[in-house]
Design a protein around this motif. Structure first.
Motif, PDB file in Angstrom:
ATOM      1  N   VAL A  85      -3.446   3.492  -3.109  1.00  0.00           N
ATOM      2  CA  VAL A  85      -3.811   3.838  -1.729  1.00  0.00           C
ATOM      3  C   VAL A  85      -5.328   3.805  -1.632  1.00  0.00           C
ATOM      4  O   VAL A  85      -6.022   4.601  -2.293  1.00  0.00           O
ATOM      5  N   SER A 128       1.027   7.052   3.060  1.00  0.00           N
ATOM      6  CA  SER A 128      -0.057   6.062   3.174  1.00  0.00           C
ATOM      7  C   SER A 128       0.415   4.687   2.736  1.00  0.00           C
ATOM      8  O   SER A 128       0.081   3.677   3.363  1.00  0.00           O
ATOM      9  N   TRP A 129       1.195   4.629   1.656  1.00  0.00           N
ATOM     10  CA  TRP A 129       1.692   3.338   1.180  1.00  0.00           C
ATOM     11  C   TRP A 129       2.628   2.707   2.214  1.00  0.00           C
ATOM     12  O   TRP A 129       2.528   1.503   2.503  1.00  0.00           O
ATOM     13  N   ASP A 132       0.551   1.328   4.962  1.00  0.00           N
ATOM     14  CA  ASP A 132      -0.123   0.095   4.570  1.00  0.00           C
ATOM     15  C   ASP A 132       0.839  -1.095   4.526  1.00  0.00           C
ATOM     16  O   ASP A 132       0.420  -2.246   4.702  1.00  0.00           O
ATOM     17  N   GLN A 133       2.128  -0.815   4.258  1.00  0.00           N
ATOM     18  CA  GLN A 133       3.125  -1.888   4.222  1.00  0.00           C
ATOM     19  C   GLN A 133       3.693  -2.196   5.605  1.00  0.00           C
ATOM     20  O   GLN A 133       4.550  -3.071   5.747  1.00  0.00           O
TER      21      GLN A 133
END
Length: 272
Positions: A85, A128-129, A132-133
């Motif tokens: 992250v 967060s991941w 982001d994806q």
């Protein structure tokens, strides 16, 4: 999470871990994480490494890291073995402030507080991941009440004589119906969830005490130490006793190879 500490690395020094799980926050400096692929890490970046993944972290400059043995218990989403992250410290400034004010588990208060601390970090990394994806972050993946009930039961008592039939019977479903619901909600089978719940408890027992492996095996629901050792080795890549010996005890080398130094220089230029 059972350990938490600050690590300071000089430029070019390495931080080697035979197996995870680890959560690392770059407080100052910059580094490259090598775990299959190279992952440049700048100040404020964080990475979560699974229990099965070995890694080496090489400092680009004098670097300060916050390191814990944070592990995902029963994952609510399928996550990569190396989850990076970027700019975690800015995106989650409140959690970062907590991390920096509480550098060791002993300072975080009683076990319940440490558990809550771990849950905050884990949830922030996962959210967060997913963000982001481009995946939804606010839905509850375990919205199926039957799945939630089974997960709660096996994680609360992983040492009981669970099997898929008993798990299905708990919520009055057939094996196939329960399997369909688990795969739809968690993308995992009931057996995989049970195994991870048992492995999570096994890691805790191995790292927090001196109980013989045979005793740990029975405590997490295995009929023999041999069966437990096979399952543990399959999941972690090393037998239980070897994991206990090396977990959280990284080795270090004084410098990186020439190829890594070239890569460090490039990352250092990007960091500046």
């Amino acid at each position: 999470m059972t350990t938490s500490r600050v690590e300071s690395l000089a430029a070019g020094a390495t931080y080697d871990v035979t197996r995870g799980p680890h959560w690392v926050l770059v407080v100052e400096g910059a580094a490259v994480l090598h775990a299959g692929a190279a992952h440049p890490l700048l100040p404020g970046d964080a990475v979560l490494v699974s229990a099965r993944q070995a890694f080496t972290l090489v400092a680009c400059s004098d670097t300060e890291l916050h390191v814990t043995d944070l592990a995902v218990g029963v994952p609510t989403h399928p996550l990569p073995s190396v989850l990076v992250v970027t700019d975690f410290a800015t995106r989650h400034d409140g959690i970062t402030a907590l991390v920096r004010s509480c550098p060791t588990v002993a300072q975080c208060g009683p076990p319940l507080m440490s558990s809550s601390y771990a849950n905050l970090v884990g949830a922030a990394m996962t959210e967060s991941w997913l963000e982001d994806q481009g995946l939804p972050t606010r839905d509850d993946p375990a919205s199926d009440a039957a799945v939630a009930a089974v997960v709660a039961a096996v994680t609360a008592s992983p040492g009981e004589a669970w099997n898929v039939d008993r798990m299905a019977g708990l919520v009055h479903l057939s094996r196939s119906a329960l399997g369909d619901r688990f795969r739809r909600e968690l993308r995992l089978s009931p057996a995989e969830v049970l195994r991870e719940a048992r492995m999570q408890e096994a890691r805790r027992l191995l790292q927090s005490g001196d109980a013989p492996v045979e005793q740990v095996a029975h405590a997490v629901g295995y009929g023999s130490s041999a069966a437990f050792s096979r399952a543990f080795t399959s999941q972690h890549g090393v037998p239980p006793q070897a994991w206990r010996t090396t977990a959280g005890r990284p080795g270090r080398s004084a410098s990186a190879t020439a190829a890594r130094r070239l890569e460090l220089a490039r990352v250092g230029q990007r960091a500046s």
